[in-house]
Design a protein around this motif. Structure first.
Motif, PDB file in Angstrom:
ATOM      1  N   UNK A  51      52.663  44.456  47.484  1.00 21.33           N
ATOM      2  CA  UNK A  51      52.890  43.080  47.044  1.00 21.33           C
ATOM      3  C   UNK A  51      51.571  42.530  46.514  1.00 21.33           C
ATOM      4  N   UNK A  52      51.670  41.529  45.655  1.00 22.20           N
ATOM      5  CA  UNK A  52      50.497  40.771  45.197  1.00 22.20           C
ATOM      6  C   UNK A  52      49.407  41.640  44.582  1.00 22.20           C
ATOM      7  N   UNK A  53      49.774  42.663  43.845  1.00 24.06           N
ATOM      8  CA  UNK A  53      48.772  43.517  43.197  1.00 24.06           C
ATOM      9  C   UNK A  53      48.043  42.721  42.120  1.00 24.06           C
ATOM     10  N   UNK A  54      46.709  42.827  42.125  1.00 29.81           N
ATOM     11  CA  UNK A  54      45.915  42.152  41.102  1.00 29.81           C
ATOM     12  C   UNK A  54      44.582  42.872  40.936  1.00 29.81           C
ATOM     13  N   UNK A  55      44.053  42.816  39.727  1.00 35.59           N
ATOM     14  CA  UNK A  55      42.757  43.429  39.440  1.00 35.59           C
ATOM     15  C   UNK A  55      41.671  42.518  39.987  1.00 35.59           C
ATOM     16  N   UNK A  56      40.849  43.059  40.892  1.00 36.57           N
ATOM     17  CA  UNK A  56      39.761  42.259  41.452  1.00 36.57           C
ATOM     18  C   UNK A  56      38.419  42.567  40.788  1.00 36.57           C
ATOM     19  N   UNK A  57      38.341  43.735  40.105  1.00 33.64           N
ATOM     20  CA  UNK A  57      37.103  44.079  39.382  1.00 33.64           C
ATOM     21  C   UNK A  57      37.461  45.107  38.324  1.00 33.64           C
ATOM     22  N   UNK A  58      36.836  44.972  37.159  1.00 36.47           N
ATOM     23  CA  UNK A  58      37.095  45.906  36.069  1.00 36.47           C
ATOM     24  C   UNK A  58      35.816  46.075  35.251  1.00 36.47           C
ATOM     25  N   UNK A  59      35.183  47.254  35.366  1.00 39.41           N
ATOM     26  CA  UNK A  59      33.944  47.506  34.621  1.00 39.41           C
ATOM     27  C   UNK A  59      34.189  48.329  33.356  1.00 39.41           C
ATOM     28  N   UNK A  60      35.461  48.573  33.015  1.00 41.18           N
ATOM     29  CA  UNK A  60      35.773  49.444  31.873  1.00 41.18           C
ATOM     30  C   UNK A  60      35.739  48.713  30.536  1.00 41.18           C
ATOM     31  N   UNK A  61      35.831  47.398  30.570  1.00 44.01           N
ATOM     32  CA  UNK A  61      35.906  46.638  29.331  1.00 44.01           C
ATOM     33  C   UNK A  61      37.292  46.638  28.730  1.00 44.01           C
ATOM     34  N   UNK A  62      38.279  47.185  29.430  1.00 45.09           N
ATOM     35  CA  UNK A  62      39.644  47.259  28.916  1.00 45.09           C
ATOM     36  C   UNK A  62      40.598  46.496  29.827  1.00 45.09           C
ATOM     37  N   UNK A  63      41.018  45.309  29.374  1.00 51.66           N
ATOM     38  CA  UNK A  63      42.004  44.535  30.136  1.00 51.66           C
ATOM     39  C   UNK A  63      43.338  45.276  30.214  1.00 51.66           C
ATOM     40  N   UNK A  64      43.694  45.997  29.141  1.00 55.22           N
ATOM     41  CA  UNK A  64      44.960  46.736  29.119  1.00 55.22           C
ATOM     42  C   UNK A  64      44.986  47.816  30.198  1.00 55.22           C
ATOM     43  N   UNK A  65      43.869  48.483  30.418  1.00 51.11           N
ATOM     44  CA  UNK A  65      43.784  49.490  31.471  1.00 51.11           C
ATOM     45  C   UNK A  65      43.998  48.837  32.841  1.00 51.11           C
ATOM     46  N   UNK A  66      43.344  47.711  33.073  1.00 48.76           N
ATOM     47  CA  UNK A  66      43.526  46.995  34.328  1.00 48.76           C
ATOM     48  C   UNK A  66      44.978  46.600  34.548  1.00 48.76           C
ATOM     49  N   UNK A  67      45.634  46.139  33.494  1.00 47.25           N
ATOM     50  CA  UNK A  67      47.038  45.737  33.601  1.00 47.25           C
ATOM     51  C   UNK A  67      47.936  46.940  33.906  1.00 47.25           C
ATOM     52  N   UNK A  68      47.647  48.074  33.297  1.00 42.60           N
ATOM     53  CA  UNK A  68      48.426  49.292  33.545  1.00 42.60           C
ATOM     54  C   UNK A  68      48.292  49.707  35.014  1.00 42.60           C
ATOM     55  N   UNK A  69      47.068  49.712  35.526  1.00 46.31           N
ATOM     56  CA  UNK A  69      46.845  50.088  36.920  1.00 46.31           C
ATOM     57  C   UNK A  69      47.492  49.082  37.871  1.00 46.31           C
ATOM     58  N   UNK A  70      47.418  47.807  37.533  1.00 46.71           N
ATOM     59  CA  UNK A  70      48.042  46.774  38.358  1.00 46.71           C
ATOM     60  C   UNK A  70      49.559  46.989  38.424  1.00 46.71           C
ATOM     61  N   UNK A  71      50.188  47.292  37.281  1.00 49.88           N
ATOM     62  CA  UNK A  71      51.637  47.559  37.260  1.00 49.88           C
ATOM     63  C   UNK A  71      51.979  48.784  38.104  1.00 49.88           C
ATOM     64  N   UNK A  72      51.144  49.815  38.029  1.00 46.76           N
ATOM     65  CA  UNK A  72      51.371  51.017  38.827  1.00 46.76           C
ATOM     66  C   UNK A  72      51.327  50.691  40.315  1.00 46.76           C
ATOM     67  N   UNK A  73      50.275  50.004  40.735  1.00 44.80           N
ATOM     68  CA  UNK A  73      50.113  49.674  42.154  1.00 44.80           C
ATOM     69  C   UNK A  73      51.267  48.788  42.634  1.00 44.80           C
ATOM     70  N   UNK A  74      51.708  47.870  41.791  1.00 44.62           N
ATOM     71  CA  UNK A  74      52.794  46.956  42.168  1.00 44.62           C
ATOM     72  C   UNK A  74      54.095  47.698  42.473  1.00 44.62           C
ATOM     73  N   UNK A  75      54.238  48.913  41.983  1.00 46.97           N
ATOM     74  CA  UNK A  75      55.477  49.684  42.178  1.00 46.97           C
ATOM     75  C   UNK A  75      55.394  50.673  43.342  1.00 46.97           C
ATOM     76  N   UNK A  76      54.268  50.727  44.019  1.00 46.41           N
ATOM     77  CA  UNK A  76      54.088  51.718  45.079  1.00 46.41           C
ATOM     78  C   UNK A  76      54.924  51.417  46.314  1.00 46.41           C
ATOM     79  N   UNK A  77      55.350  52.496  46.965  1.00 42.25           N
ATOM     80  CA  UNK A  77      55.957  52.419  48.292  1.00 42.25           C
ATOM     81  C   UNK A  77      55.096  53.303  49.191  1.00 42.25           C
TER      82      UNK A  77
END
Length: 131
Positions: A87-113
Motif C-alpha cells: 500500500x502507499x507505494x511512492x518514490x522517496x529518492x531518485x538519483x537516475x534523473x528519470x521520473x518515468x523510471x521512478x513511476x514504473x518502479x512505483x507501479x511495480x511495487x504497488x502491485x506486490x503481494x
C-alpha cells in the motif's frame, strides 16, 4: 552489457502459492526485534526471488526509450498491509534523473503481494533499486 539484465534466477514474476500467513505464528513469546529482523530478511529474499526481474525491466525499458543506459538508484517506500499486499507505494529518492523510471518502479511495487507481516501489523519499508 550482458550482466545488466539480471541473474536469471527469478521465476518470471510468478507469485508462489505458499501460505505466508504462517509467518504470524512465529511471534509468540519470541523477541519482537528478532522476529522483525527475520521478517525483513524473508521479505527482501522474497522480493529478490519474485519481483526483482520485473524491476530490472523498468530500467531496461527506460534505457530503450531514451537510448542511454540509465544509472542510479530509485528508493520506493511502501507499507506492507495486514494481508501482505503493498500500500502507499511512492518514490522517496531518485538519483537516475528519470521520473518515468521512478513511476514504473512505483507501479511495480504497488502491485506486490508479500508475506503476511507478524501479527498482521502493517509495516513501513523502503526498497532501493539500483543499476
Amino acid at each position: 552489457g550482458a550482466g545488466e539484465t539480471g541473474t536469471g534466477t527469478g521465476t518470471g514474476g510468478t507469485t508462489p502459492t505458499r501460505d505466508w500467513g504462517a509467518m504470524e505464528d512465529t511471534v509468540g513469546d519470541e523477541d519482537p526485534d528478532l522476529v522483525m529482523e527475520h521478517y525483513s530478511v524473508t521479505v527482501r529474499r522474497f522480493i529478490r526471488n519474485y519481483y526483482a526481474q520485473r524491476a530490472a525491466g523498468c530500467f531496461d525499458h527506460e534505457t530503450r526509450t531514451t537510448g542511454q543506459v540509465v544509472r542510479g538508484t530509485v528508493v520506493v517506500g511502501f507499507t506492507i498491509g495486514p494481508d501482505g499486499h503493498t500500500q502507499n507505494a511512492s518514490v522517496s529518492r531518485n538519483t537516475t534523473g528519470s521520473a518515468a523510471l521512478g513511476q514504473c518502479l512505483q507501479r511495480n511495487v504497488a502491485a506486490w503481494e508479500l508475506p503476511v507481516p507478524p501479527n498482521r501489523e502493517p509495516i513501513d519499508m523502503e526498497m532501493p533499486f539500483s543499476r
